[in-house]
Design a protein around this motif. Structure first.
Motif, PDB file in Angstrom:
ATOM      1  N   GLU A 118       0.831  -1.210   0.000  1.00 30.29           N
ATOM      2  CA  GLU A 118       0.000   0.000   0.000  1.00 30.29           C
ATOM      3  C   GLU A 118       0.867   1.262   0.000  1.00 30.29           C
ATOM      4  O   GLU A 118       0.513   2.267  -0.625  1.00 30.29           O
ATOM      5  CB  GLU A 118      -0.918  -0.009   1.228  1.00 30.29           C
ATOM      6  CG  GLU A 118      -2.051   1.003   1.152  1.00 30.29           C
ATOM      7  CD  GLU A 118      -3.057   0.715   0.050  1.00 30.29           C
ATOM      8  OE1 GLU A 118      -3.631   1.681  -0.483  1.00 30.29           O
ATOM      9  OE2 GLU A 118      -3.253  -0.467  -0.276  1.00 30.29           O
ATOM     10  N   ARG A 119       2.016   1.213   0.654  1.00 33.49           N
ATOM     11  CA  ARG A 119       2.915   2.383   0.700  1.00 33.49           C
ATOM     12  C   ARG A 119       3.501   2.695  -0.667  1.00 33.49           C
ATOM     13  O   ARG A 119       3.876   3.832  -0.952  1.00 33.49           O
ATOM     14  CB  ARG A 119       4.056   2.128   1.691  1.00 33.49           C
ATOM     15  CG  ARG A 119       3.643   2.046   3.147  1.00 33.49           C
ATOM     16  CD  ARG A 119       4.859   1.739   4.015  1.00 33.49           C
ATOM     17  NE  ARG A 119       5.784   2.860   4.077  1.00 33.49           N
ATOM     18  CZ  ARG A 119       7.091   2.746   4.261  1.00 33.49           C
ATOM     19  NH1 ARG A 119       7.640   1.544   4.382  1.00 33.49           N
ATOM     20  NH2 ARG A 119       7.864   3.815   4.326  1.00 33.49           N
ATOM     21  N   ASP A 120       3.616   1.667  -1.540  1.00 38.45           N
ATOM     22  CA  ASP A 120       4.221   1.856  -2.861  1.00 38.45           C
ATOM     23  C   ASP A 120       3.303   2.577  -3.845  1.00 38.45           C
ATOM     24  O   ASP A 120       3.776   3.140  -4.828  1.00 38.45           O
ATOM     25  CB  ASP A 120       4.588   0.497  -3.488  1.00 38.45           C
ATOM     26  CG  ASP A 120       5.644  -0.246  -2.695  1.00 38.45           C
ATOM     27  OD1 ASP A 120       6.511   0.411  -2.097  1.00 38.45           O
ATOM     28  OD2 ASP A 120       5.602  -1.489  -2.692  1.00 38.45           O
ATOM     29  N   VAL A 121       2.005   2.522  -3.589  1.00 46.22           N
ATOM     30  CA  VAL A 121       1.020   2.961  -4.582  1.00 46.22           C
ATOM     31  C   VAL A 121       1.244   4.390  -5.091  1.00 46.22           C
ATOM     32  O   VAL A 121       1.311   4.612  -6.299  1.00 46.22           O
ATOM     33  CB  VAL A 121      -0.416   2.797  -4.032  1.00 46.22           C
ATOM     34  CG1 VAL A 121      -1.436   3.404  -4.998  1.00 46.22           C
ATOM     35  CG2 VAL A 121      -0.722   1.319  -3.818  1.00 46.22           C
ATOM     36  N   PRO A 122       1.377   5.404  -4.217  1.00 46.92           N
ATOM     37  CA  PRO A 122       1.558   6.763  -4.736  1.00 46.92           C
ATOM     38  C   PRO A 122       2.787   6.913  -5.630  1.00 46.92           C
ATOM     39  O   PRO A 122       2.746   7.619  -6.640  1.00 46.92           O
ATOM     40  CB  PRO A 122       1.696   7.611  -3.459  1.00 46.92           C
ATOM     41  CG  PRO A 122       1.027   6.817  -2.395  1.00 46.92           C
ATOM     42  CD  PRO A 122       1.314   5.390  -2.732  1.00 46.92           C
ATOM     43  N   ALA A 123       3.883   6.246  -5.263  1.00 49.73           N
ATOM     44  CA  ALA A 123       5.102   6.339  -6.076  1.00 49.73           C
ATOM     45  C   ALA A 123       4.919   5.636  -7.416  1.00 49.73           C
ATOM     46  O   ALA A 123       5.351   6.144  -8.461  1.00 49.73           O
ATOM     47  CB  ALA A 123       6.288   5.727  -5.321  1.00 49.73           C
ATOM     48  N   LEU A 124       4.264   4.486  -7.421  1.00 46.03           N
ATOM     49  CA  LEU A 124       4.056   3.739  -8.667  1.00 46.03           C
ATOM     50  C   LEU A 124       3.074   4.443  -9.591  1.00 46.03           C
ATOM     51  O   LEU A 124       3.087   4.210 -10.799  1.00 46.03           O
ATOM     52  CB  LEU A 124       3.565   2.326  -8.361  1.00 46.03           C
ATOM     53  CG  LEU A 124       4.619   1.363  -7.812  1.00 46.03           C
ATOM     54  CD1 LEU A 124       3.987   0.032  -7.453  1.00 46.03           C
ATOM     55  CD2 LEU A 124       5.746   1.161  -8.826  1.00 46.03           C
ATOM     56  N   GLN A 125       2.233   5.294  -9.046  1.00 45.30           N
ATOM     57  CA  GLN A 125       1.316   6.045  -9.900  1.00 45.30           C
ATOM     58  C   GLN A 125       2.045   7.096 -10.741  1.00 45.30           C
ATOM     59  O   GLN A 125       1.481   7.641 -11.683  1.00 45.30           O
ATOM     60  CB  GLN A 125       0.215   6.696  -9.047  1.00 45.30           C
ATOM     61  CG  GLN A 125      -0.819   5.677  -8.588  1.00 45.30           C
ATOM     62  CD  GLN A 125      -1.852   6.271  -7.655  1.00 45.30           C
ATOM     63  OE1 GLN A 125      -1.567   7.221  -6.917  1.00 45.30           O
ATOM     64  NE2 GLN A 125      -3.052   5.721  -7.658  1.00 45.30           N
ATOM     65  N   SER A 126       3.304   7.352 -10.395  1.00 41.62           N
ATOM     66  CA  SER A 126       4.098   8.285 -11.201  1.00 41.62           C
ATOM     67  C   SER A 126       4.919   7.555 -12.264  1.00 41.62           C
ATOM     68  O   SER A 126       5.664   8.182 -13.014  1.00 41.62           O
ATOM     69  CB  SER A 126       5.036   9.107 -10.302  1.00 41.62           C
ATOM     70  OG  SER A 126       6.065   8.293  -9.758  1.00 41.62           O
TER      71      SER A 126
END
Length: 308
Positions: A118-126
Motif C-alpha cells: 500500500e505504501r508503494d502505490v503513490p510512487a508507482l502512480q508516477s
C-alpha cells in the motif's frame, strides 16, 4: 544448436524488437496524453476483435458467475479511488492521457501484484513507462529494463534501470537458453529518510557509554516493497552469512530473474491486456481448463486402477 542458428535467433529477436518499437512508442504517447486514439484505430481494433473468434451469448447463470469472479479480483483501495478520479479528470482533457496506467498494469499481473504494498502505490502512480533494451544490441549478452518516472515526492530519479548480464563463456553457455551471470541494480535517490519506501523507521533508546543520559536513535528496518526489486542480489561473503538468510543466493537470483523475464516477455509487450484486465480473465480461464483436465485425468487413473 549451432552457433549459426543462435545468431539467426538473435537476429530475429532484434528484427521483432525493431518492428514493434513504433507500437510501443505510440502506446507511450497515448498514456502520456501526447496523442489520442483515432477513430480509425478504434475501428481496426473492433474489426480485429471480431475476426479473432465468435463470442458466445452468456446465459443468466454465466453472467452472474462472471460477476462473482470479477469481484474476487477487484480490490478497492485508495489507489483505485485516486485512479478513478484522475481518469475522470483526464477524460475531459484532450491531453489527459491515462493516469495510473502502469500502476494498474503491475497490479493486474500475477507476479508483480504480490510485490506491491500500500505504501508503494503513490510512487508507482508516477511510473510513466517501462522499456527493455538489449546490451550492445545483442540479445545473447543480456538486457536492461528501464522504469521511467515522473515527478514524485519519494525520489529524484527520472529513470531506474536494472541490467541482466548473460554468461559469455563458451563452455558454460547453454544452447537453448542464455545463462544468467550477474545483475546490476539501481541506486534510488530518496528525497529523505522518511520517504524511503524500502524501510520502516524505528526509534530506540540508547544509554550513553558513561551511563549518564539516554539518547533516541532512529534505525532503519527493511520491509517489503516493490522498490526492493531494484536491489540486485548480493553474493554472501561467507557460508555463515548465507545460512542466516531465508533464501540462498541462487534462489534470490532465480526469483529476481523470474520477475525480470515477466517484465521483458509479458508485461512490456502486453501492457494493454493487463491494464484492461484481460490477462486476469485469461489466467482464470486457463486455471479452469487445467482443473477440468486434471479432473479428466483423475477419472482415467481410477478407470485404469479398476481395470487392473
Amino acid at each position: 544448436r549451432s552457433s549459426d542458428l543462435l545468431e539467426e535467433i538473435s537476429k530475429a529477436e532484434l528484427e521483432f524488437t525493431d518492428k514493434t518499437a513504433n507500437l510501443r512508442e505510440e502506446r507511450r504517447k497515448v498514456v502520456a496524453g501526447e496523442r489520442d486514439v483515432t477513430a480509425d484505430e478504434m475501428k481496426t481494433y473492433q474489426e480485429v476483435k471480431q475476426e479473432s473468434g465468435v463470442e458466445e451469448i452468456p446465459s443468466d447463470e454465466d453472467e452472474s458467475e462472471q460477476k462473482k469472479q470479477k469481484k474476487t479480483v477487484t480490490v478497492v483501495s485508495k489507489g483505485d479511488e485516486k485512479n478513478k478520479s484522475e481518469l475522470a479528470v483526464a477524460a475531459e482533457k484532450p491531453d489527459g492521457g491515462i493516469p495510473g496506467f502502469w500502476f494498474t498494469v503491475l497490479r493486474n499481473n500475477e507476479v508483480t501484484e504480490g510485490m506491491i504494498t500500500e505504501r508503494d502505490v503513490p510512487a508507482l502512480q508516477s511510473l510513466q513507462d517501462v522499456t527493455k533494451e538489449y546490451i550492445d544490441n545483442n540479445p545473447r549478452k543480456g538486457f536492461k529494463l528501464n522504469f521511467i518516472f515522473g515527478e514524485n515526492e519519494y525520489f529524484t530519479n527520472k529513470v531506474l534501470s536494472k541490467t541482466y548480464h548473460f554468461d559469455q563463456e563458451p563452455e558454460t553457455q547453454d544452447d537453448d537458453e542464455p545463462m544468467l551471470d550477474t545483475i546490476d541494480g539501481a541506486t534510488i535517490d530518496w528525497k529523505s529518510q522518511e520517504k524511503k519506501l524500502t524501510v520502516i523507521l524505528k526509534q530506540k533508546k540508547q544509554r550513553h557509554k558513561t551511563g549518564k543520559g539516554v539518547r533516541v536513535v532512529t534505525k532503519e528496518e527493511k520491509c517489503p516493497s516493490f522498490f526492493n526489486f531494484f536491489d540486485a542480489p548480493q553474493v554472501p561473503e561467507d557460508d555463515d552469512e548465507e545460512e542466516d538468510e531465508e533464501m540462498s543466493y541462487d534462489e534470490k537470483m532465480e526469483m529476481d530473474y523470474e520477475a525480470a523475464t515477466m517484465f521483458a516477455d509479458s508485461i512490456i509487450p502486453r501492457a494493454v491486456h493487463y491494464y484492461s484486465g484481460r490477462s486476469i480473465e485469461e489466467i482464470a480461464s486457463a486455471m479452469d481448463f487445467a482443473g477440468l483436465m486434471g479432473g479428466m485425468g483423475g477419472d482415467d487413473d481410477e478407470e485404469e486402477e479398476e481395470e487392473e
